[in-house]
Design an enzyme around this catalytic site. Structure first.
Site, PDB file in Angstrom:
ATOM      1  N   GLY A   1       0.803  -1.232   0.000  1.00 14.63           N
ATOM      2  CA  GLY A   1       0.000   0.000   0.000  1.00 14.63           C
ATOM      3  C   GLY A   1       0.831   1.274   0.000  1.00 14.63           C
TER       4      GLY A   1
ATOM      5  N   ASP B   1       0.376   8.978  15.826  1.00 14.00           N
ATOM      6  CA  ASP B   1      -0.135  10.274  15.389  1.00 14.00           C
ATOM      7  C   ASP B   1       1.077  10.905  14.723  1.00 14.00           C
ATOM      8  OD1 ASP B   1      -0.559  13.085  15.249  1.00 14.00           O
ATOM      9  OD2 ASP B   1      -2.263  12.827  16.582  1.00 14.00           O
ATOM     10  N   HIS B   2       1.065  10.993  13.414  1.00 15.94           N
ATOM     11  CA  HIS B   2       2.328  11.341  12.747  1.00 15.94           C
ATOM     12  C   HIS B   2       2.778  12.768  13.076  1.00 15.94           C
ATOM     13  CE1 HIS B   2      -0.150  13.188   9.597  1.00 15.94           C
ATOM     14  NE2 HIS B   2       0.938  13.792   9.172  1.00 15.94           N
TER      15      HIS B   2
ATOM     16  N   GLU C   1      -4.138  23.297   4.530  1.00 18.53           N
ATOM     17  CA  GLU C   1      -3.640  22.482   3.424  1.00 18.53           C
ATOM     18  C   GLU C   1      -4.116  23.063   2.106  1.00 18.53           C
ATOM     19  OE1 GLU C   1      -3.554  18.135   3.872  1.00 18.53           O
ATOM     20  OE2 GLU C   1      -5.040  18.488   5.425  1.00 18.53           O
TER      21      GLU C   1
ATOM     22  N   HIS D   1      -4.351  15.237  15.580  1.00 18.26           N
ATOM     23  CA  HIS D   1      -3.177  16.108  15.458  1.00 18.26           C
ATOM     24  C   HIS D   1      -3.333  17.423  16.228  1.00 18.26           C
ATOM     25  CE1 HIS D   1      -2.531  13.156  12.462  1.00 18.26           C
ATOM     26  NE2 HIS D   1      -3.144  13.753  11.472  1.00 18.26           N
TER      27      HIS D   1
ATOM     28  N   LYS E   1      -8.922  21.999   4.239  1.00 18.00           N
ATOM     29  CA  LYS E   1      -8.353  21.605   2.948  1.00 18.00           C
ATOM     30  C   LYS E   1      -8.658  22.700   1.925  1.00 18.00           C
ATOM     31  CE  LYS E   1      -8.147  16.683   3.649  1.00 18.00           C
ATOM     32  NZ  LYS E   1      -6.694  16.518   3.820  1.00 18.00           N
TER      33      LYS E   1
HETATM   34  C1  BG6 Z   1      -3.582  13.070   7.905  1.00 19.60           C
HETATM   35  C2  BG6 Z   1      -4.952  13.351   7.352  1.00 19.60           C
HETATM   36  O1  BG6 Z   1      -3.678  12.504   9.183  1.00 19.60           O
HETATM   37  O2  BG6 Z   1      -2.851  14.283   7.981  1.00 19.60           O
HETATM   38  C3  BG6 Z   1      -4.862  14.011   5.998  1.00 19.60           C
HETATM   39  O3  BG6 Z   1      -5.671  12.131   7.234  1.00 19.60           O
HETATM   40  C4  BG6 Z   1      -3.994  15.239   6.074  1.00 19.60           C
HETATM   41  O4  BG6 Z   1      -6.153  14.350   5.509  1.00 19.60           O
HETATM   42  C5  BG6 Z   1      -2.657  14.917   6.729  1.00 19.60           C
HETATM   43  O5  BG6 Z   1      -3.776  15.694   4.758  1.00 19.60           O
HETATM   44  C6  BG6 Z   1      -1.851  16.172   6.977  1.00 19.60           C
HETATM   45  O6  BG6 Z   1      -0.572  15.807   7.387  1.00 19.60           O
HETATM   46  P1  BG6 Z   1       0.672  16.748   7.105  1.00 19.60           P
HETATM   47  O7  BG6 Z   1       1.815  16.052   7.764  1.00 19.60           O
HETATM   48  O8  BG6 Z   1       0.802  16.862   5.608  1.00 19.60           O
HETATM   49  O9  BG6 Z   1       0.332  18.069   7.717  1.00 19.60           O
END
Ligand code: BG6
Length: 500
Positions: A18, A179-180, A218, A242, A342
């Site tokens: 994926g 949570d990235h 974004e 986030h 967005k």
């Molecule tokens: C993700 C969302 O968790 O975070 C996305 O599902 C979003 O919709 C993204 O675009 C944003 O992450 P970053 O690191 O680009 O700010």
């Protein structure tokens, strides 16, 4: 939990063909390998597709080269990768996987340490965890850890159900909920800025701070994710995780020590102090938006409702702005304004801490404004900190002018700044769960967000679409602050030339 230095591990990636695996996980693993941080390891890529080991290794090679360019030791790196075609609902598939895992474990002396990384659709998290246990994959001599991506449920109730399923196979300490944003360098820096500087901590409260603003905008629209996004919207997609994590880091008390338990328990205390709103109050604290058509980077883009897999009359929000109140001793009366959306004007995540005005401003003249002091934390795309101060204008009278002191986390360091996923994977290998979300954090933030979505789902008569693509969101988001006598600091005003 004690962190390990011995990091041998068999990493099983479910969803290995994926997008996440290809774009993020393989390049991140490569970078750890390149830095000598993966000493003893092997990877089993698991996915439905029937492909050979060779084909899988080729895809890993391509993913690394696409992300990082040509690499000399790439052949050695991909030799650690194996592939197993898998049916997530079928026990015999898991038995085959267990046999392969045992064999690789023995060949590479991995001491029975296992990381199960679920890089796939959330409906599979529960069933996979249950099978991993019932089919014996979690019976290991060493450690076992489960890494899961968001979304962790879509409400408190569904999150609880999912949690119960995965807890039958893994203890809370063994679950690493990603949570990235917690892998981003400047998000991690929030604690250091706050707790390592004598000049900030004494001011970090309602006596000196007037409001805090978090903007995460974004440019991209919903892309091909319409099906998921329709069930999520910006509130669940960005705020529940986030944004709330950034609020917690900004608001928490200093932990006694920098251990996982101490940091998490301070964050949980913030979530416990969030003001709960009555349904009738939601409209005074939160506003939503949905993008209409517009121009982005000189290109005409369609409205949200015209995106693939999106309902033509969709009521899903692609923008949220809100005022969060933390009712504790430190923060009573200080609004935390948040907004995310967005198809906005720019891709940018910034935090602005606005300090209160001084009691009497000797230099103030209406046409020569003296500005409030701001501390700006630039999360992305540029990384750094700016402190807005007032200083005397050179020459002439005692006029004040705003000066900006900046620290840029770029230049030589930036080249070495690991991507979020690299850091998170490394943390997981070391057994450091500090930058992953504990169940209590997840549960509290769902409870907070559920209240808002309940109201929004019941009221479908809003004026969507209510902001043009390529703009900063609906007017109501500005009015939210205007009512309190504040305004959003424009991103363009906060941007500084982060000289290297
Ligand atoms: C993700 C969302 O968790 O975070 C996305 O599902 C979003 O919709 C993204 O675009 C944003 O992450 P970053 O690191 O680009 O700010």
């Amino acid at each position: 939990m004690k962190q390990q230095e011995n990091m041998s591990s068999l990493i099983m990636i479910f969803g290995a063909t994926g997008d996440l695996a290809i774009r993020k996980l393989f390049p991140s693993l490569y970078r750890l390998f390149e830095r000598g941080r993966l000493n003893k390891f092997a990877v089993i890529g698991v996915a439905r597709r029937q492909i050979t080991n060779d084909a899988f290794q080729k895809s890993v090679r391509e993913s690394v080269i696409n992300a990082l360019g040509d690499k000399e030791n790439i052949d050695e790196f991909i030799s650690y990768f194996y592939y197993q075609s898998h049916d997530v609902t079928n026990s015999s598939s898991y038995v085959a996987l267990r046999n392969l895992a045992d064999q690789i474990d023995a060949n590479y002396s991995l001491e029975g340490n296992r990381i199960f990384y679920l890089a796939m659709a959330p409906e599979f998290f529960g069933p996979i965890a249950l099978h991993l246990k019932s089919d014996g994959l979690t019976e290991v001599k060493g450690f076992k850890r489960l890494v899961i991506e968001k979304p962790f449920g879509k409400s408190l109730e569904s999150a609880k159900e999912l949690n119960q399923q995965i807890r039958t196979a893994f203890s809370e300490e063994e679950i690493y909920r990603i949570d990235h944003y917690l892998g981003k360098e400047m998000v991690r820096n929030i604690e250091v800025i706050r707790f390592a500087n004598a000049i900030f901590e004494p001011l970090w409260n309602n006596r000196y701070i007037s409001n805090i603003q978090i903007t995460s905008s974004e440019v991209l629209g919903v892309e091909e994710r319409g099906r998921y996004y329709e069930t999520s919207g910006a509130l669940r997609d960005m705020v529940q995780n986030h944004i709330m994590q950034m609020v917690a880091l900004l608001a928490m008390e200093p932990p006694i020590r920098l251990t996982t338990d101490e940091v998490r328990s301070e964050k949980v205390r913030v979530f416990r102090s969030l003001r709960r709103f009555e349904s009738s109050e939601i409209k005074d604290y939160f506003v939503r938006g949905q993008y209409g058509p517009g121009t982005v980077n000189d290109e005409q883009v369609p409205e949200y409702r015209a995106e693939p897999m999106v309902d033509k009359e969709s009521n899903t929000e692609t923008f949220v702005a809100g005022k969060i109140m933390i009712d504790n001793f430190r923060w009573a009366g200080v609004p935390f304004y948040i907004r995310t959306g967005k198809r906005m004007k720019s891709k940018s995540t910034k935090i602005v801490v606005q300090f209160k005005d001084i009691p009497m401003n000797l230099y103030y003249q209406p046409e020569k404004n003296v500005h409030p002091n701001l501390l700006v934390i630039h999360i992305q795309p540029e990384e750094g900190i700016t402190l807005h101060l007032n200083a005397k204008k050179a020459g002439g009278h005692l006029d004040a002018q705003e000066v900006k002191l900046s620290f840029a986390n770029t230049g030589i360091q930036a080249m070495n700044t690991p991507e979020g996923y690299e850091k998170l994977l490394y943390d997981c290998l070391r057994g450091d769960a500090t930058n992953f979300t504990h169940w209590d954090e997840v549960a509290y933030s769902w409870a907070f967000v559920d209240k808002i979505s309940e109201v929004w789902e019941k009221t479908k008569t809003v004026d969507f679409p209510n902001y043009e693509s390529g703009t900063i969101g609906p007017k109501a988001a500005d009015e939210l602050l205007e009512k309190d006598g504040f305004f959003w600091w424009p991103v363009s005003y906060l941007e500084v030339d982060m000289c290297k």
